[in-house]
Design an enzyme around this catalytic site. Structure first.
Site, PDB file in Angstrom:
ATOM      1  N   ASP A   1       0.833  -1.192   0.000  1.00  0.00           N
ATOM      2  CA  ASP A   1       0.000   0.000   0.000  1.00  0.00           C
ATOM      3  C   ASP A   1       0.874   1.251   0.000  1.00  0.00           C
ATOM      4  OD1 ASP A   1      -2.689   1.270   0.481  1.00  0.00           O
ATOM      5  OD2 ASP A   1      -1.663   1.943   2.296  1.00  0.00           O
TER       6      ASP A   1
ATOM      7  N   GLU B   1       1.637  -0.457  -5.025  1.00  0.00           N
ATOM      8  CA  GLU B   1       0.729   0.631  -5.350  1.00  0.00           C
ATOM      9  C   GLU B   1       1.648   1.845  -5.515  1.00  0.00           C
ATOM     10  OE1 GLU B   1      -3.390   2.622  -3.708  1.00  0.00           O
ATOM     11  OE2 GLU B   1      -1.784   2.256  -2.267  1.00  0.00           O
TER      12      GLU B   1
END
Length: 658
Positions: A336, A371
C-alpha cells in the site's frame, strides 16, 4: 525479583526458545527499556532489558512460556521539537509482536502528551503483546509458484467475501477458515483465478475519528502491529494462526497463491493528536519522518509516514516480510502507498528497503506488487519501481473506462494500455506482467457502480460526501442509480462485458475485484473503507450467476492465448498481435491518433477480439479465414461466421480461427 539474562539481539520480538523467551526491541534513542509482564488478573511485573547490541535492546527470561502477556515502558527524552516523545507512563505494544490482545479504543489514556508527557498510567486499558508458539504442521505444502504470465489475481476482503455465504457453516463465515472451505475452493477453481489477494490481515485499529462517528475501519489500512495476525477474522481468536495456516495450505493444494496487502507506510498512531500505541513511544524520531518543527511528514494522508530509510526501520520492515513468508507461507505482497518504501526522502529505486528485498533469496522469490504512489511531492511513480516489482496500473484503469464509458480516448492510447503499457513498463528488463491491469479495486466504484453512477455517493462515511475521488470516468447510462429502463439495463450489461473483456484478455496481469463477477454494488459509495455492513459484504444469494459464468469463461479463454500467457513484449511481425480497423485493414496513422469506435485485435494469429464502442450497430469485416465465435459469446455448436460481424452498440465479441 528475578533478573533477565542478556539473551540475544535476534530474532525480532519475543521468541520462545523452549526453555524460556528471548525479548528484543529496537530503539536508537531510548535510555532504558522495561519489559512488563502481566498475569491473568492484570498484575504487572517489570524487568529492565539488561543488554544492548547496537540499537537493539534484549534480554532472556528463563522458564517463560507461550501465552505470556507483555509490553514495554521505554525511558528517554521528552523533546517534541526534536521528535522525541518517550513516556514510560504508557505501556507499549511490541512492534514485532506476533499476537496482540485488547481493543484500541478512543480514550485519553492512550495519548502520550502534548507540551509535556501525560503522567497517567494506561496499563489497565492498554493492548498487550502475547508470546506465541507458531508450530504448525505444513506437511508437504509448497508454494504454487504460478508463472506471472498465467497469473490472474482476485482481490478480496476476508470478512466481506464469505460473511453472507449460505453454503458455508454459519460459525465460520467471514473468517480465515472460510477462505479454505471446499465451497470457496470450488468457486475459485470455477472462476479460474490463480492468486487470492487479501486486504490487510495484520492487526489494525479503527481511527479515533471513526470511533467517534460510530464507524470502524473495515479495510484494515491502519496497522497497529505489523507482525501480528488480526484475531477478528478467526472463528476462534486463540487459534487464529492455525486457521490462517490451514486456509493457506488448502489454497496451495488447489494451486492458488495467497498475496497479502501490507501497509508499510504509516501506523495507527496517526497524527500528533493520535494515540501512543507503540512506535511513537519506542523511538518516534527513528520510526517516522519528522519535520524540522517536530511534526510528522504526512505523505500518506494518514497523519504520519514511516521512515524506511533509517537502518533500524528498514530491518523492521525487512524482517516483517520474512515473517509472513516463513510463518504463514505467503506467496507475495501488495504494498500500500509503496512510494513511501523508496523515499530517502525523494523516491529512489535503489532505496535501502528495495535493496534489502532484492538481496534476500526468500523475498526476491515471491510476487511483489506496488501501489506506486503516495500523496507527497513526487509521489506518483508508476513505472519507476525496481524490476522485481509489478505495479498497479491506474492508467490502464482510466483508459479502459474512458474508452468504453466516456468514449473520449483514441484507439492508439487504448491499444497502448491493452498491450501492457510498454511506454511505462518496458525498461530495465521488465516484462508485461509488471503491469497489474485493473478496472476496479477495493478503493473506488465496483464494476456495477461504474455503469450505474456518474457521481460518488459517500454520505454514509460521515464526511458530507467530500471523501473519495471525483475522477471516476463512470457513466450511469442515463439514470443515476441501480434502476432504469430495459434499454438502460441492457446498455449497462454490454458495458460491463466490454470492460471485463478488456481486463481479462489484455497483455499484463489482470486483477479482478471480488464481487464484480457477481454484479455487486456499493450503491455509489466509492470509498467504503468504513462500511463493515451489507453495503460491502458480498450477497451470494443475489449474485448474477450468468455474469459469473461469463467471467469464468473469459479467464479460462485467456489461458489458451499464447500471446497473453508467455509474458513477452509483442513485436511487429511476431504473430502475437495485429491491430485492424473495421475493414480488417491495418490501422492508418490517422486512425491510431484520432480514430475511435471500432477495433479488431488479432492475437496469436487465431484469436480475434472485435470492439464497437459506438452507439450504433456496425458491420465489421473479419480478416480472411473462417471464424467461429467462442464462449461466452456463443455456444460450442455455433455456425461458422463467414465474413462479417454485425457488432451491436457498445459490443464486443471474441472469435477463433477454424
Amino acid at each position: 525479583m528475578t533478573k533477565l539474562a542478556a539473551g540475544k539481539p535476534a530474532p525480532p520480538g519475543a521468541h520462545y526458545e523452549g526453555n524460556g523467551v528471548n525479548f528484543t526491541l529496537f530503539s536508537a534513542n531510548a535510555e532504558r527499556v522495561e519489559l512488563c509482564l502481566f498475569d491473568d488478573e492484570g498484575n504487572e511485573q517489570r524487568y529492565d532489558l539488561p543488554a544492548r547490541s547496537g540499537d537493539v535492546w534484549h534480554g532472556f527470561l528463563e522458564r517463560a512460556r507461550p501465552g505470556l502477556r507483555y509490553g514495554y515502558r521505554v525511558h528517554g527524552p521528552w523533546d517534541p521539537a526534536a521528535g522525541h516523545r518517550f513516556n514510560p507512563a504508557k505501556l507499549l505494544v511490541d512492534p514485532c509482536a506476533h499476537r496482540v490482545e485488547g481493543e484500541a479504543i478512543d480514550h485519553p489514556l492512550f495519548h502520550g502528551g502534548f507540551a509535556a508527557p501525560d503522567p497517567h498510567d494506561n496499563a489497565g486499558i492498554a493492548l498487550k503483546s502475547v508470546v506465541v508458539n507458531e508450530a504448525f504442521d505444513w506437511e508437504d505444502d509448497a508454494p504454487p509458484r504460478n508463472p506471472w504470465g498465467k497469473t490472474v489475481i482476485y482481490e478480496a476482503h476476508v470478512k466481506g467475501l464469505t460473511y453472507l455465504h449460505p453454503d458455508i457453516p454459519e460459525a465460520i463465515r467471514g473468517t480465515y477458515r472460510a477462505l479454505g472451505h471446499p465451497v470457496m475452493i470450488a468457486y475459485f477453481k470455477r472462476l479460474g483465478i490463480t492468486a487470492l489477494e487479501l486486504l490487510p490481515v495484520a492487526h489494525f485499529a479503527s481511527e479515533p475519528r471513526l470511533q467517534r462517528l460510530g464507524l470502524s475501519n473495515y479495510w484494515g489500512y491502519n496497522p497497529l502491529a505489523m507482525f501480528a495476525l488480526d484475531p477478528r477474522y478467526a472463528s476462534d481468536p486463540d487459534r487464529a494462526q492455525q486457521e490462517f495456516c490451514e486456509a493457506v495450505k488448502a489454497l496451495h493444494k488447489a494451486g492458488i497463491e495467497v498475496i497479502l496487502d501490507i501497509v508499510l507506510n504509516h501506523s495507527a498512531e496517526v497524527d500528533l493528536e493520535g494515540p501512543t500505541f507503540s512506535l511513537r513511544g519506542i523511538d518516534n524520531r527513528s520510526y517516522y519522518w519528522i519535520r524540522e518543527n517536530g511534526d510528522y511528514a504526512n505523505w500518506t494522508g494518514c497523519g504520519n509516514t514511516l521512515n524506511l530509510s533509517h537502518p533500524g526501520v528498514v530491518e523492521y520492515a525487512h524482517q516483517c516480510l520474512r515473517h509472513w513468508v516463513e510463518t504463514y507461507h505467503i506467496d507475495g505482497f501488495r504494498f500500500d502507498l509503496a512510494t513511501v518504501m523508496g523515499r530517502t526522502p525523494h523516491f529512489d529505486a535503489r532505496a535501502p528497503l528495495f535493496e534489502a528485498i532484492k538481496n534476500d533469496p526468500l523475498l526476491s522469490a515471491v510476487k511483489l506488487i506496488a501501489e506506486p504512489w503516495d500523496v507527497g511531492e513526487g509521489g506518483y511513480q508508476v513505472g519507476n519501481f525496481p524490476p522485481l516489482f509489478a505495479e498497479w496500473n491506474d492508467q490502464f484503469r482510466d483508459a479502459s473506462r474512458r474508452f468504453w464509458l466516456a468514449k473520449d480516448l483514441s484507439l492508439g492510447r487504448f491499444a497502448t494500455r491493452f498491450a501492457g503499457s510498454g511506454d511505462v513498463f518496458r525498461r530495465s528488463g521488465r516484462l508485461p506482467a509488471a503491469s497489474i491491469n485493473l478496472v476496479t479495486a477495493h478503493d473506488g466504484f465496483t464494476l456495477r457502480d461504474c455503469v450505474c453512477f456518474s457521481h460518488k455517493h459517500n454520505e454514509a462515511n460521515g464526511e458530507e460526501n467530500r471523501d473519495g475521488t471525483n475522477n471516476n470516468h463512470s457513466n450511469n447510462h442515463g439514470t443515476e442509480g441501480l434502476g432504469g429502463s430495459l434499454y438502460v439495463i441492457e446498455r449497462r450489461r454490454d458495458s460491463v462485458h466490454a470492460l471485463l473483456v478488456t481486463l481479462l484478455l489484455s497483455q499484463g496481469t489482470p486483477m479482478l475485484l471480488a464481487g464484480d463477477e457477481q454484479g455487486h454494488s456499493q450503491h455509489g459509495n466509492n470509498n467504503a473503507y468504513c462500511q463493515d455492513n451489507a453495503l460491502t459484504w458480498l450477497d451470494w444469494e443475489k449474485a448474477n450467476d450468468g455474469l459469473t459464468t461469463f467471467v469464468a469463461t473469459l479467464i479460462h479463454l485467456r489461458q489458451q492465448v499464447p500471446a497473453l500467457t508467455q509474458n513477452a513484449w509483442w513485436e511487429e511481425g511476431d504473430g502475437n498481435v495485429s491491430w485492424l480497423n473495421k475493414d480488417a485493414q491495418p490501422l492508418s496513422v490517422q486512425e491510431w491518433e484520432h480514430g475511435s469506435g471500432h477495433l479488431q485485435i488479432l492475437l496469436s494469429d487465431r484469436f480475434l477480439i472485435t470492439l464497437n464502442n459506438t452507439d450504433k450497430v456496425t458491420e465489421i469485416v473479419l480478416p480472411d479465414g473462417e471464424w467461429r465465435a467462442v464462449p461466452p459469446f456463443a455456444g460450442e455448436d455455433n455456425p461458422v461466421v463467414v465474413a462479417v460481424w454485425h457488432g451491436p452498440a457498445h459490443g464486443v465479441c471474441v472469435f477463433r480461427r477454424s
